[in-house]
Design a protein around this motif. Structure first.
Motif, short mmCIF file in Angstrom:
data_model
loop_
_atom_site.label_atom_id
_atom_site.label_comp_id
_atom_site.label_asym_id
_atom_site.label_seq_id
_atom_site.Cartn_x
_atom_site.Cartn_y
_atom_site.Cartn_z
N TYR A 152 26.24 30.92 39.04
CA TYR A 152 27.46 30.94 39.84
C TYR A 152 27.15 31.15 41.31
O TYR A 152 26.32 31.99 41.67
CB TYR A 152 28.39 32.06 39.34
CG TYR A 152 29.78 32.00 39.93
CD1 TYR A 152 30.66 30.99 39.55
CD2 TYR A 152 30.21 32.94 40.86
CE1 TYR A 152 31.93 30.92 40.09
CE2 TYR A 152 31.48 32.88 41.40
CZ TYR A 152 32.34 31.87 41.01
OH TYR A 152 33.61 31.80 41.55
N ARG A 153 27.83 30.40 42.17
CA ARG A 153 27.71 30.53 43.62
C ARG A 153 28.95 31.25 44.15
O ARG A 153 30.08 30.80 43.92
CB ARG A 153 27.59 29.17 44.30
CG ARG A 153 26.33 28.40 43.96
CD ARG A 153 26.17 27.19 44.91
NE ARG A 153 27.37 26.37 44.89
CZ ARG A 153 27.54 25.32 44.10
NH1 ARG A 153 26.57 24.97 43.24
NH2 ARG A 153 28.64 24.60 44.13
N ASP A 154 28.73 32.37 44.84
CA ASP A 154 29.87 33.09 45.39
C ASP A 154 30.31 32.46 46.70
O ASP A 154 29.82 31.39 47.10
CB ASP A 154 29.53 34.58 45.57
CG ASP A 154 28.42 34.82 46.58
OD1 ASP A 154 28.14 33.91 47.38
OD2 ASP A 154 27.85 35.93 46.56
N ARG A 170 36.26 39.00 35.20
CA ARG A 170 36.02 38.27 36.42
C ARG A 170 36.64 36.88 36.34
O ARG A 170 36.87 36.34 35.25
CB ARG A 170 34.52 38.12 36.70
CG ARG A 170 33.82 39.44 37.06
CD ARG A 170 34.32 39.96 38.41
NE ARG A 170 33.59 41.14 38.84
CZ ARG A 170 33.91 42.39 38.53
NH1 ARG A 170 34.95 42.61 37.74
NH2 ARG A 170 33.21 43.40 39.00
N PHE A 180 36.06 33.01 37.63
CA PHE A 180 35.02 32.13 38.15
C PHE A 180 35.62 30.77 38.47
O PHE A 180 36.11 30.08 37.56
CB PHE A 180 33.88 31.97 37.14
CG PHE A 180 33.20 33.27 36.77
CD1 PHE A 180 32.19 33.78 37.57
CD2 PHE A 180 33.57 33.96 35.64
CE1 PHE A 180 31.55 34.97 37.25
CE2 PHE A 180 32.95 35.16 35.30
CZ PHE A 180 31.93 35.67 36.11
N ARG A 199 32.48 26.29 41.51
CA ARG A 199 31.36 27.10 41.97
C ARG A 199 30.38 27.44 40.84
O ARG A 199 29.41 28.17 41.07
CB ARG A 199 31.87 28.38 42.64
CG ARG A 199 32.59 28.10 43.94
CD ARG A 199 32.94 29.38 44.69
NE ARG A 199 33.47 29.05 46.01
CZ ARG A 199 32.71 28.85 47.08
NH1 ARG A 199 31.40 28.93 46.97
NH2 ARG A 199 33.25 28.56 48.24
#
Length: 229
Positions: free
Chosen positions: A155-157, A192, A194, A198
């Protein structure tokens, strides 16, 4: 209201319930006496509806009894068409195709007059904002949710920093421009959200997560104060 209409309304009330509902609640919603309600439940059971329960405990409709499609009201048909058209335009390709197929199956078994209403409905889905999709296969996410299986994702924040997470997906949110996977994150030990665009990589796992998705969904709703849909 005719008795046939009352029985159909009773079926619809039971279908909306996940847990047993009391006879008093049902009779109040239908505007009938408890005695009439008990007779109607007995009639449904005699026709093959799997209505289980008893006075003082409550009633629930088990799966396996199908309402004939010719009993759809005009409003119900319009709701089906509008919802299917929205999914076809705004969901992923696989769900869009499934929506078109489902509508075609409904049309195939409708009597001619209702089929004409289905084809000529004037409720249209207008164009929306471009959807940020990325390369994620949402079908794989839905399959993991149905099977209650873990997913391993990269995952890319918001700062484009990557992390590897093991998540328990239990819901998928369709917003105007983005798709969001709702899950329990083992790394963060909490719920969370997501963004699908991303998620750089996704690997399905054969390992099931330890709690039922219905439980996770209920706990998430309570934590986020989200009303059931």
């Amino acid at each position: 209201m005719s008795r046939a209409e009352r029985l159909l309304d009773l079926l619809q009330l039971l279908r909306r319930q996940r847990t047993p509902v009391s006879g008093a609640t049902l009779s109040n919603e239908l505007g009938i006496s408890l005695r009439t309600l008990y007779r109607d439940i007995a009639s449904l059971q005699a026709q093959g509806a799997r209505v289980e329960g008893e006075p003082g405990f409550g009633y629930v409709l088990r799966p396996g009894f199908t309402l004939p499609p010719l009993m759809f009201s005009e409003d119900e048909l319009e709701a089906l068409v509008l919802g299917s058209r929205w999914v076809a335009h705004r969901a992923d390709d696989r769900l869009g195709l499934a929506a078109r197929d489902a509508l075609a199956k409904i049309a195939a078994v409708l009597p001619a007059d209702l089929r004409d209403d289905l084809d000529s409905t004037t409720l249209l889905v207008g164009p929306g904002e471009p959807i940020v999709t990325g390369s994620l296969d949402l079908g794989a996410v839905r399959q993991a949710i149905r099977g209650e299986r873990k997913l391993i994702i990269t995952y890319r924040d918001l700062k484009d920093a990557e992390s590897t997470r093991t998540i328990w997906p239990f819901a998928l949110g369709f917003f105007d421009r983005v798709r969001v996977v709702v899950a329990w994150c083992e790394l963060r030990q909490g719920f969370r959200h997501f963004r699908a665009d991303r998620i750089a990589t996704l690997t399905p796992s054969e390992e099931g997560y330890p709690r039922r998705r219905q439980v996770l969904l209920r706990e998430w709703r309570e934590a986020e104060r989200v009303d059931p849909q």
